[in-house]
Scaffold this motif. Structure first.
Motif, PDB file in Angstrom:
ATOM      1  N   GLU A  55       2.318  -5.507  -7.119  1.00  0.00           N
ATOM      2  CA  GLU A  55       0.999  -5.061  -7.581  1.00  0.00           C
ATOM      3  C   GLU A  55       0.883  -5.180  -9.106  1.00  0.00           C
ATOM      4  N   SER A  76      -2.504  -5.340  -4.573  1.00  0.00           N
ATOM      5  CA  SER A  76      -2.070  -4.244  -3.698  1.00  0.00           C
ATOM      6  C   SER A  76      -0.549  -4.285  -3.554  1.00  0.00           C
ATOM      7  N   GLN A  79       0.638  -7.385   0.038  1.00  0.00           N
ATOM      8  CA  GLN A  79      -0.480  -8.316   0.142  1.00  0.00           C
ATOM      9  C   GLN A  79      -0.121  -9.502   1.016  1.00  0.00           C
TER      10      GLN A  79
END
Length: 104
Positions: A55, A76, A79
């Protein structure tokens, strides 16, 4: 005794050439496995690239000829990115982690 010797040699050969331990690589879906904080993992499977722990970092996919195929911000902790690229080998970099993937 003469018949026993070849059998004994065969058994000993098998014992010393067999692996002492067997391990198998396991594949985890993004988000299902827990990873230590700060550790970035990159996995490729069936057209999808899974990045865990990256992230805020930038994902780069580069062909072996040096052409940048993809550059994307990871937003995120886990991912999943669909890769629509031709077959071949590619270098994937997220932060300081670099991996080679093979698209088949």
């Amino acid at each position: 005794m003469v018949r026993f010797l070849p059998l004994l040699m065969t058994i000993l050969t098998l014992c010393f050439t067999a692996p002492a331990s067997v391990s198998a690589a396991t594949m985890h879906e993004a988000g299902l496995a827990t990873f230590p904080e700060g550790e970035i993992t990159i996995t490729y499977s069936q057209g999808f690239l899974y990045v865990n722990g990256g992230e805020g970092k930038v994902l780069e996919v580069v062909s072996l000829t040096g052409r940048r195929v993809l550059e994307q911000q990871i937003d995120s902790p886990a991912q999943k990115i669909e890769l629509s690229i031709p077959k071949g080998c590619y270098i994937v970099k997220v932060g300081s982690v670099v991996r080679k993937i093979a698209v088949r």
